[in-house]
Design a protein around this motif. Structure first.
Motif, PDB file in Angstrom:
ATOM      1  N   LYS A 246      42.111  44.663  45.900  1.00  0.00           N
ATOM      2  CA  LYS A 246      40.985  44.761  46.835  1.00  0.00           C
ATOM      3  C   LYS A 246      40.221  46.067  46.644  1.00  0.00           C
ATOM      4  N   ALA A 247      40.124  46.465  45.379  1.00  0.00           N
ATOM      5  CA  ALA A 247      39.450  47.733  45.073  1.00  0.00           C
ATOM      6  C   ALA A 247      37.930  47.608  45.131  1.00  0.00           C
ATOM      7  N   THR A 248      37.401  46.436  44.793  1.00  0.00           N
ATOM      8  CA  THR A 248      35.957  46.233  44.796  1.00  0.00           C
ATOM      9  C   THR A 248      35.582  45.199  45.860  1.00  0.00           C
ATOM     10  N   GLU A 249      34.288  45.116  46.155  1.00  0.00           N
ATOM     11  CA  GLU A 249      33.824  44.144  47.133  1.00  0.00           C
ATOM     12  C   GLU A 249      34.116  42.716  46.677  1.00  0.00           C
ATOM     13  N   ALA A 250      33.942  42.469  45.374  1.00  0.00           N
ATOM     14  CA  ALA A 250      34.207  41.135  44.824  1.00  0.00           C
ATOM     15  C   ALA A 250      35.686  40.790  44.979  1.00  0.00           C
ATOM     16  N   GLU A 251      36.542  41.756  44.689  1.00  0.00           N
ATOM     17  CA  GLU A 251      37.983  41.527  44.830  1.00  0.00           C
ATOM     18  C   GLU A 251      38.362  41.285  46.284  1.00  0.00           C
ATOM     19  N   LYS A 252      37.705  41.998  47.190  1.00  0.00           N
ATOM     20  CA  LYS A 252      37.985  41.813  48.615  1.00  0.00           C
ATOM     21  C   LYS A 252      37.619  40.400  49.065  1.00  0.00           C
ATOM     22  N   LEU A 253      36.465  39.923  48.579  1.00  0.00           N
ATOM     23  CA  LEU A 253      36.029  38.571  48.941  1.00  0.00           C
ATOM     24  C   LEU A 253      36.990  37.522  48.388  1.00  0.00           C
ATOM     25  N   ASP A 254      37.381  37.704  47.114  1.00  0.00           N
ATOM     26  CA  ASP A 254      38.310  36.763  46.484  1.00  0.00           C
ATOM     27  C   ASP A 254      39.659  36.778  47.203  1.00  0.00           C
ATOM     28  N   ARG A 255      40.103  37.957  47.556  1.00  0.00           N
ATOM     29  CA  ARG A 255      41.391  38.097  48.249  1.00  0.00           C
ATOM     30  C   ARG A 255      41.333  37.423  49.618  1.00  0.00           C
ATOM     31  N   SER A 256      40.259  37.653  50.341  1.00  0.00           N
ATOM     32  CA  SER A 256      40.104  37.063  51.660  1.00  0.00           C
ATOM     33  C   SER A 256      40.096  35.537  51.593  1.00  0.00           C
ATOM     34  N   ALA A 257      39.385  35.001  50.604  1.00  0.00           N
ATOM     35  CA  ALA A 257      39.319  33.542  50.426  1.00  0.00           C
ATOM     36  C   ALA A 257      40.695  32.989  50.072  1.00  0.00           C
ATOM     37  N   ALA A 258      41.424  33.701  49.231  1.00  0.00           N
ATOM     38  CA  ALA A 258      42.757  33.257  48.821  1.00  0.00           C
ATOM     39  C   ALA A 258      43.724  33.271  49.999  1.00  0.00           C
ATOM     40  N   ILE A 259      43.589  34.291  50.838  1.00  0.00           N
ATOM     41  CA  ILE A 259      44.448  34.383  52.027  1.00  0.00           C
ATOM     42  C   ILE A 259      44.174  33.212  52.967  1.00  0.00           C
ATOM     43  N   GLN A 260      42.901  32.924  53.192  1.00  0.00           N
ATOM     44  CA  GLN A 260      42.551  31.827  54.089  1.00  0.00           C
ATOM     45  C   GLN A 260      43.044  30.479  53.557  1.00  0.00           C
ATOM     46  N   GLN A 261      42.913  30.289  52.254  1.00  0.00           N
ATOM     47  CA  GLN A 261      43.369  29.046  51.642  1.00  0.00           C
ATOM     48  C   GLN A 261      44.885  28.908  51.775  1.00  0.00           C
ATOM     49  N   ALA A 262      45.593  29.997  51.510  1.00  0.00           N
ATOM     50  CA  ALA A 262      47.053  29.977  51.606  1.00  0.00           C
ATOM     51  C   ALA A 262      47.509  29.769  53.043  1.00  0.00           C
ATOM     52  N   MET A 263      46.802  30.382  53.997  1.00  0.00           N
ATOM     53  CA  MET A 263      47.157  30.236  55.398  1.00  0.00           C
ATOM     54  C   MET A 263      46.927  28.798  55.891  1.00  0.00           C
ATOM     55  N   MET A 264      45.857  28.180  55.410  1.00  0.00           N
ATOM     56  CA  MET A 264      45.598  26.789  55.785  1.00  0.00           C
ATOM     57  C   MET A 264      46.706  25.881  55.270  1.00  0.00           C
TER      58      MET A 264
END
Length: 208
Positions: A94-112
């Motif tokens: 989550k070092a860059t904004e792009a990485e943060k967005l990708d990480r957030s999306a991955a977390i939401q997908q995994a949580m669902m």
């Protein structure tokens, strides 16, 4: 695989400081045990002349109980895998904004995924409870206590699974998804309350 462990090994792993396996896997296991016990009572009923009138129905119950026990057995490991997917998503960079967005999306997908899975466990447990109540009423009376325990295990597994749904649902940022899951939970809980009350009532009549 957890399910391939000896019972003592599984209990040792469960009691360790590792967060998985945890309540989700145990909920699935409780449902699987309920399904297996239901199948046992069915097998103790089929072939007995005393219960010839319900032979066809009990044979169908047996097939479904075996199938559900198998599905719930697989969910023991699947729940731990779902938890590991969530943990892996949180560990993404989550070092860059792009990485943060990708990480957030991955977390939401995994949580669902980790929310839908225990909801399915709860739904399967509800089916096991339904069958346990029925076989308690019509099955071999010498195994009535086993049928009652089968129902209680399914009831416990159902509520354990729903606790896992609830704790994951709070981390999901999709209101539509949350409402959909809540509606499904409400229906499961309502039916469980009815069946659990029936289980206790029938057990009281058959067992005492």
């Amino acid at each position: 695989m957890l399910i391939a462990m000896k019972i003592t090994e599984f209990l040792e792993e469960l009691g360790s400081n590792s967060p998985a396996p945890g309540g989700g896997s145990i909920s699935a296991l409780a449902g699987a045990l309920g399904g297996a016990l239901t199948a046992m009572v069915c097998r103790l009923t089929v072939g007995s002349g005393k219960y010839a009138e319900v032979e066809t129905e009990v044979t169908a119950l047996l097939a479904e109980a075996d199938a559900l026990s198998g599905v719930l057995t697989r969910y023991v490991d699947a729940d731990t895998e779902a938890f590991n997917k969530v943990m892996a998503a949180y560990k993404l960079p989550k070092a860059t904004e792009a990485e943060k967005l990708d990480r957030s999306a991955a977390i939401q997908q995994a949580m669902m995924y980790a929310t839908n899975l225990p909801l399915e466990v709860a739904a399967c447990c509800l089916k096991v409870l339904t069958m346990a109540v029925r076989i308690l009423a019509i099955g071999n009376s010498n195994a009535a206590s086993d049928a009652a325990v089968a129902g209680l295990m399914a009831h416990a597994g159902l509520h354990g699974a729903l606790y896992n749904v609830k704790i994951n649902l709070g981390s999901i940022k999709a209101p539509g998804f949350q409402q959909e899951i809540q509606t499904k939970m409400d229906l499961i809980i309502k039916e469980d309350e009815r069946l659990h009350s029936e289980l206790i009532a029938v057990a009281g009549k058959v067992i005492g």
